[in-house]
Motif scaffolding. Structure first.
Motif, PDB file in Angstrom:
ATOM      1  N   LYS A   7       0.838  -1.201   0.000  1.00  0.00           N
ATOM      2  CA  LYS A   7       0.000   0.000   0.000  1.00  0.00           C
ATOM      3  C   LYS A   7       0.872   1.250   0.000  1.00  0.00           C
ATOM      4  O   LYS A   7       0.610   2.200  -0.742  1.00  0.00           O
ATOM      5  N   GLN A   8       1.922   1.252   0.808  1.00  0.00           N
ATOM      6  CA  GLN A   8       2.834   2.395   0.843  1.00  0.00           C
ATOM      7  C   GLN A   8       3.547   2.558  -0.498  1.00  0.00           C
ATOM      8  O   GLN A   8       3.643   3.656  -1.028  1.00  0.00           O
ATOM      9  N   THR A  11       1.658   4.261  -3.247  1.00  0.00           N
ATOM     10  CA  THR A  11       1.530   5.722  -3.151  1.00  0.00           C
ATOM     11  C   THR A  11       2.771   6.436  -3.683  1.00  0.00           C
ATOM     12  O   THR A  11       2.742   7.637  -3.885  1.00  0.00           O
ATOM     13  N   GLU A  12       3.853   5.681  -3.912  1.00  0.00           N
ATOM     14  CA  GLU A  12       5.125   6.272  -4.326  1.00  0.00           C
ATOM     15  C   GLU A  12       5.415   6.144  -5.819  1.00  0.00           C
ATOM     16  O   GLU A  12       6.390   6.712  -6.304  1.00  0.00           O
ATOM     17  N   GLU A  14       4.229   6.115 -10.060  1.00  0.00           N
ATOM     18  CA  GLU A  14       3.280   6.655 -11.033  1.00  0.00           C
ATOM     19  C   GLU A  14       2.690   5.555 -11.902  1.00  0.00           C
ATOM     20  O   GLU A  14       1.601   5.716 -12.458  1.00  0.00           O
ATOM     21  N   PRO A  71      -1.800   2.862 -10.026  1.00  0.00           N
ATOM     22  CA  PRO A  71      -1.576   2.595  -8.600  1.00  0.00           C
ATOM     23  C   PRO A  71      -2.809   2.886  -7.739  1.00  0.00           C
ATOM     24  O   PRO A  71      -3.117   2.125  -6.817  1.00  0.00           O
ATOM     25  N   GLN A  72      -3.527   3.972  -8.039  1.00  0.00           N
ATOM     26  CA  GLN A  72      -4.718   4.318  -7.259  1.00  0.00           C
ATOM     27  C   GLN A  72      -5.803   3.252  -7.395  1.00  0.00           C
ATOM     28  O   GLN A  72      -6.507   2.927  -6.440  1.00  0.00           O
ATOM     29  N   LEU A  75      -4.767   0.296  -5.274  1.00  0.00           N
ATOM     30  CA  LEU A  75      -5.052   0.614  -3.870  1.00  0.00           C
ATOM     31  C   LEU A  75      -6.536   0.430  -3.564  1.00  0.00           C
ATOM     32  O   LEU A  75      -6.910  -0.092  -2.510  1.00  0.00           O
ATOM     33  N   HIS A  76      -7.387   0.845  -4.497  1.00  0.00           N
ATOM     34  CA  HIS A  76      -8.828   0.693  -4.320  1.00  0.00           C
ATOM     35  C   HIS A  76      -9.202  -0.801  -4.235  1.00  0.00           C
ATOM     36  O   HIS A  76     -10.023  -1.193  -3.390  1.00  0.00           O
ATOM     37  N   GLN A  79      -8.316  -1.994  -0.863  1.00  0.00           N
ATOM     38  CA  GLN A  79      -9.275  -1.527   0.140  1.00  0.00           C
ATOM     39  C   GLN A  79     -10.543  -2.379   0.098  1.00  0.00           C
ATOM     40  O   GLN A  79     -11.075  -2.762   1.146  1.00  0.00           O
TER      41      GLN A  79
END
Length: 154
Positions: A7-8, A11-12, A14, A71-72, A75-76, A79
């Motif tokens: 997850k981290q 966020t780093e 693209e 990446p987003q 992440l979704h 979640q």
């Protein structure tokens, strides 16, 4: 790699890229088709009952060459998977189709996600009578005076 670490890392970056142990990259149009919880309850060859639980990601590629997982979006998906995975910080195992389904570990080098080779092992070596690696050490060779026929060093 654990869930919190991926997850981290997401966020780093693209863009998401996965690399096989051979150094070859997965095609950029891969899909994450599953995120699941895999539990294994077993008895090893020494009779010890064991349990393992991992988060499992299945990667797949198809003819959808325009697809790129951001990446987003990943992440979704992670979640959404909390309903199944819970909030425990589990180790991650990755499945990827090759000649057969391969199972890999996962690390991150700051740019790419690296699929790492997994190995089998005997978990009860002492119960199976498998000697320590030290018992396989080569004996010291005699080198004084050189090696001559009949000298006993060869």
């Amino acid at each position: 790699m654990k869930i919190k670490e991926i997850k981290q890392a997401l966020t780093e970056v693209e863009a998401i890229s996965f690399r096989l142990p051979t150094g070859e990259y997965l095609p950029p149009h891969f899909h994450v088709t599953e995120v699941g919880l895999v539990s294994k309850h077993f008895i090893d060859c020494g009779g010890v009952e064991r349990r393992e639980t991992v988060a499992n990601f299945q990667l797949w590629e198809a003819g959808d060459y325009d697809h790129r997982l951001a990446p987003q979006k990943f992440l979704h998906i992670l979640q959404l998977s909390e309903k199944i995975l819970g909030r425990e910080d589990l180790d991650i195992e990755v499945e990827y189709q090759q000649q057969t389904i391969g199972k890999f570990g996962l690390t991150f080098d700051g740019t790419d996600f690296l699929l790492t080779a997994k190995q089998t092992a005997c978990l009860a070596q002492d119960a199976c009578g498998i000697p320590d690696a030290q018992q396989f050490a080569l004996p010291q060779l005699q080198t004084a005076g050189g090696c001559t026929p009949g000298g006993g060093c060869c």
